[in-house]
Scaffold this motif. Structure first.
Motif, mmCIF file in Angstrom:
data_model
loop_
_atom_site.group_PDB
_atom_site.id
_atom_site.type_symbol
_atom_site.label_atom_id
_atom_site.label_comp_id
_atom_site.label_asym_id
_atom_site.label_seq_id
_atom_site.Cartn_x
_atom_site.Cartn_y
_atom_site.Cartn_z
ATOM 1 N N LEU A 252 0.833 -1.209 0.000
ATOM 2 C CA LEU A 252 0.000 0.000 0.000
ATOM 3 C C LEU A 252 0.863 1.252 0.000
ATOM 4 C CD1 LEU A 252 -2.815 1.290 0.260
ATOM 5 C CD2 LEU A 252 -2.576 1.094 2.748
ATOM 6 N N LEU A 253 1.917 1.267 0.824
ATOM 7 C CA LEU A 253 2.782 2.443 0.897
ATOM 8 C C LEU A 253 3.522 2.677 -0.419
ATOM 9 C CD1 LEU A 253 4.234 1.983 4.495
ATOM 10 C CD2 LEU A 253 2.647 3.761 3.730
ATOM 11 N N LEU B 44 0.847 4.104 -2.864
ATOM 12 C CA LEU B 44 0.404 5.458 -2.554
ATOM 13 C C LEU B 44 1.502 6.490 -2.761
ATOM 14 C CD1 LEU B 44 -1.769 4.879 0.652
ATOM 15 C CD2 LEU B 44 -2.536 5.221 -1.711
ATOM 16 N N THR B 45 2.744 6.140 -2.415
ATOM 17 C CA THR B 45 3.833 7.117 -2.562
ATOM 18 C C THR B 45 4.241 7.312 -4.016
ATOM 19 O OG1 THR B 45 5.447 5.349 -2.119
ATOM 20 C CG2 THR B 45 4.779 6.739 -0.260
ATOM 21 N N HIS B 46 3.699 6.495 -4.911
ATOM 22 C CA HIS B 46 3.973 6.665 -6.349
ATOM 23 C C HIS B 46 2.721 7.046 -7.137
ATOM 24 C CE1 HIS B 46 7.578 4.461 -5.107
ATOM 25 N NE2 HIS B 46 8.147 4.929 -6.183
ATOM 26 N N GLY B 47 1.629 7.317 -6.426
ATOM 27 C CA GLY B 47 0.412 7.723 -7.106
ATOM 28 C C GLY B 47 -0.288 6.607 -7.846
ATOM 29 N N ARG C 177 11.056 6.789 -0.520
ATOM 30 C CA ARG C 177 9.703 7.339 -0.479
ATOM 31 C C ARG C 177 8.884 6.671 0.622
ATOM 32 N NH1 ARG C 177 7.045 8.919 -6.251
ATOM 33 N NH2 ARG C 177 8.882 9.755 -7.303
ATOM 34 N N VAL C 178 8.999 5.358 0.716
ATOM 35 C CA VAL C 178 8.273 4.637 1.759
ATOM 36 C C VAL C 178 8.804 5.022 3.134
ATOM 37 C CG1 VAL C 178 7.773 2.356 2.713
ATOM 38 C CG2 VAL C 178 7.645 2.735 0.234
ATOM 39 N N TRP C 179 10.119 5.162 3.247
ATOM 40 C CA TRP C 179 10.703 5.606 4.517
ATOM 41 C C TRP C 179 10.132 6.973 4.914
ATOM 42 C CZ3 TRP C 179 13.432 10.026 5.683
ATOM 43 C CH2 TRP C 179 14.078 10.060 6.925
#
Length: 299
Positions: free
Chosen positions: A205-206, A209-212, A284-286
């Motif tokens: 999910l992360l 979401l962090t890549h649209g 990005r996930v971090w």
């Protein structure tokens, strides 16, 4: 605040060689404990029962260790450092980027670098094989080494993250379908699967979401193809955002395995730039995890 400090400490310092060349890393100590249990109890009859008791014992050891730290007066700094050590963000990124750097220099150096982070045969790997292996390792280890430790710290504090890391270490050492460990490591492998059920899906999910990426259909379609109940989720999320086909045929111990493709619509000729893009995805996930930690600290 402790989790925020831990995430920042790990991002800044990672695994400093000057420290761990002098002192055993906690992961090394965990490995020694699991190795001792394997040598001591993996013998004779009732190996599945013995392995189950070892898995329970390791979990309780982790919980007790974390709880004992809480008994130290003003333990906040110690806890922040301990959590930072048990999160593997920066070291994971460094190992992944090392494959890209090696592959840019030569095929041989790329193979040598990727052999440090994967268990498959690397001697005959092509450039795209190397890149795929590095990207897959990035996705899987993002879940196991970053998101899952953070998740279990948020759920159960220091006892939760230490217990998780002990079980995860046991799975990596004895959770194999080999004649020696098929029975003894069964419980550790199944417990690790359970502990990673939520973090693996949260990682997917992360990443999305962090890549649209808002379409869950490809992830839901491809994640179950993986031989692991959890590893397929972060891979199935990272593949479409990079537009790279992952998994597919590979060789273990000289035996070719024709695994299905994850995101088969993607490119099948990834290279060093795609590995670097995967490393960027890790950050990005971090950043998303750090944002969650900040929001929780403010509530």
């Amino acid at each position: 605040m402790i989790l925020i400090a831990a995430l920042l400490l790990d991002a800044a310092f990672g695994e400093p060689r000057w420290l761990w060349d002098r002192w055993p890393h906690p992961a090394v100590l965990m490995g020694r404990l699991v190795g001792w249990c394997d040598a001591r109890f993996n013998r004779g009859e009732a190996r599945k029962l013995k392995g189950t008791l070892v898995a329970i014992g390791l979990t309780l050891t982790g919980v007790a260790t974390g709880w004992l730290v809480h008994l130290i007066p003003d333990h906040g700094l110690i806890e922040a450092v301990a959590v930072a050590i048990l999160i593997a963000q920066k070291s994971l990124v460094e190992h992944v980027r090392a494959v890209a750097h090696g592959l840019r220099r030569s095929l041989a150096e790329g193979r040598q670098a990727v052999a440090m982070i994967v268990g498959r045969d690397t001697e005959a790997m092509t450039g795209p094989d190397i890149a795929r292996a590095a990207i897959e390792s990035a996705a899987e280890n993002l879940s196991d080494g970053v998101v899952a430790p953070v998740f279990w710290y948020l759920v159960l504090g220091l006892p939760g993250i230490v217990a998780y890391k002990l079980v995860n270490t046991a799975d990596s050492m004895i959770g194999h379908l080999t004649p020696r460990h098929r029975d003894f490591g069964w419980a550790s492998a199944r417990l690790d699967d359970v502990l990673n059920l939520i973090p693996a899906r949260l990682t997917a999910l992360l990443i999305a979401l962090t890549h649209g990426w808002v379409d869950p259909a490809p992830i839901l379609r491809d994640a179950p193809k993986h031989r692991s109940p959890n590893a397929g989720w972060p891979e199935a999320a990272l593949a479409p955002v990079l537009n790279v086909a992952l998994s597919g045929p590979r060789s273990y111990n000289g035996v070719r395995k024709d695994y299905p493709w994850v995101w088969p619509e993607g490119r099948r000729d990834p290279g060093p730039d795609d590995i670097d893009a995967a490393a960027d995805a890790l950050w990005r996930v971090w950043a998303a995890l750090l944002a969650v930690a900040v929001l929780l600290a403010l509530t």
